[in-house]
Design a protein around this motif. Structure first.
Motif, PDB file in Angstrom:
ATOM      1  N   ARG A  12       0.867  -1.179   0.000  1.00 35.29           N
ATOM      2  CA  ARG A  12       0.000   0.000   0.000  1.00 35.29           C
ATOM      3  C   ARG A  12       0.908   1.235   0.000  1.00 35.29           C
ATOM      4  N   LEU A  13       0.726   2.077  -1.011  1.00 37.71           N
ATOM      5  CA  LEU A  13       1.545   3.286  -1.131  1.00 37.71           C
ATOM      6  C   LEU A  13       0.708   4.516  -0.810  1.00 37.71           C
ATOM      7  N   THR A  14       1.315   5.414  -0.070  1.00 34.61           N
ATOM      8  CA  THR A  14       0.663   6.679   0.242  1.00 34.61           C
ATOM      9  C   THR A  14       1.280   7.785  -0.597  1.00 34.61           C
ATOM     10  N   LEU A  15       0.588   8.897  -0.682  1.00 32.19           N
ATOM     11  CA  LEU A  15       1.118  10.049  -1.402  1.00 32.19           C
ATOM     12  C   LEU A  15       2.404  10.523  -0.744  1.00 32.19           C
ATOM     13  N   HIS A  16       2.457  10.501   0.568  1.00 29.46           N
ATOM     14  CA  HIS A  16       3.671  10.910   1.284  1.00 29.46           C
ATOM     15  C   HIS A  16       4.857  10.031   0.892  1.00 29.46           C
ATOM     16  N   GLN A  17       4.658   8.719   0.836  1.00 29.06           N
ATOM     17  CA  GLN A  17       5.740   7.820   0.441  1.00 29.06           C
ATOM     18  C   GLN A  17       6.218   8.122  -0.976  1.00 29.06           C
ATOM     19  N   LEU A  18       5.285   8.369  -1.882  1.00 27.06           N
ATOM     20  CA  LEU A  18       5.666   8.647  -3.261  1.00 27.06           C
ATOM     21  C   LEU A  18       6.369   9.991  -3.402  1.00 27.06           C
ATOM     22  N   ARG A  19       6.045  10.934  -2.534  1.00 25.87           N
ATOM     23  CA  ARG A  19       6.760  12.222  -2.551  1.00 25.87           C
ATOM     24  C   ARG A  19       8.183  12.056  -2.015  1.00 25.87           C
ATOM     25  N   MET A  20       8.321  11.261  -0.954  1.00 23.58           N
ATOM     26  CA  MET A  20       9.639  11.054  -0.343  1.00 23.58           C
ATOM     27  C   MET A  20      10.532  10.143  -1.189  1.00 23.58           C
ATOM     28  N   TYR A  21       9.938   9.118  -1.791  1.00 23.52           N
ATOM     29  CA  TYR A  21      10.676   8.119  -2.559  1.00 23.52           C
ATOM     30  C   TYR A  21       9.968   7.874  -3.885  1.00 23.52           C
ATOM     31  N   PRO A  22      10.147   8.773  -4.847  1.00 24.42           N
ATOM     32  CA  PRO A  22       9.451   8.636  -6.128  1.00 24.42           C
ATOM     33  C   PRO A  22       9.785   7.296  -6.788  1.00 24.42           C
ATOM     34  N   LEU A  23       8.763   6.662  -7.332  1.00 20.86           N
ATOM     35  CA  LEU A  23       8.949   5.396  -8.038  1.00 20.86           C
ATOM     36  C   LEU A  23       8.922   5.641  -9.534  1.00 20.86           C
ATOM     37  N   GLU A  24       9.807   4.979 -10.223  1.00 23.55           N
ATOM     38  CA  GLU A  24       9.824   5.034 -11.679  1.00 23.55           C
ATOM     39  C   GLU A  24       9.204   3.733 -12.175  1.00 23.55           C
ATOM     40  N   VAL A  25       8.137   3.823 -12.922  1.00 20.90           N
ATOM     41  CA  VAL A  25       7.456   2.642 -13.432  1.00 20.90           C
ATOM     42  C   VAL A  25       8.244   2.132 -14.625  1.00 20.90           C
TER      43      VAL A  25
END
Length: 92
Positions: A12-25
């Motif tokens: 489960r990903l949160t917006l905060h996690q994606l801001r801190m650790y951007p994922l590249e698809v």
């Protein structure tokens, strides 16, 4: 997050996690569903499961951010034929 993805464990990903650790698809196809039962069924495939995003109904800001990063991937979107499913956008 990467270790979980490599062995086919949902995260489960949160917006905060994606801001801190951007994922590249880094895949050419992403399957999107609003139904968690579909995700559970795909988990039986383990690491061989395709890249999948479950929105659990209306896509969150985190889902939009993650899918917006899938620039070169084809999005295969599956919704139920109900109010929530019909209202979900096809591409963020």
């Amino acid at each position: 997050m990467r270790q979980a993805a490599e062995v086919g464990v949902p995260v489960r990903l949160t917006l905060h996690q994606l801001r801190m650790y951007p994922l590249e698809v880094q895949t050419d196809q992403v399957f999107v569903t609003e139904n968690p039962a579909i995700l559970r069924a795909a988990c039986a495939l383990g690491a061989s499961a395709p890249a999948m995003v479950c929105t659990e109904g209306v896509p969150s800001a985190a889902a939009h951010r993650l899918l917006a990063g899938a620039i070169s991937a084809a999005l295969w979107w599956r919704n139920d034929f109900d109010w929530v499913g019909c209202a979900s956008p096809r591409r963020p």
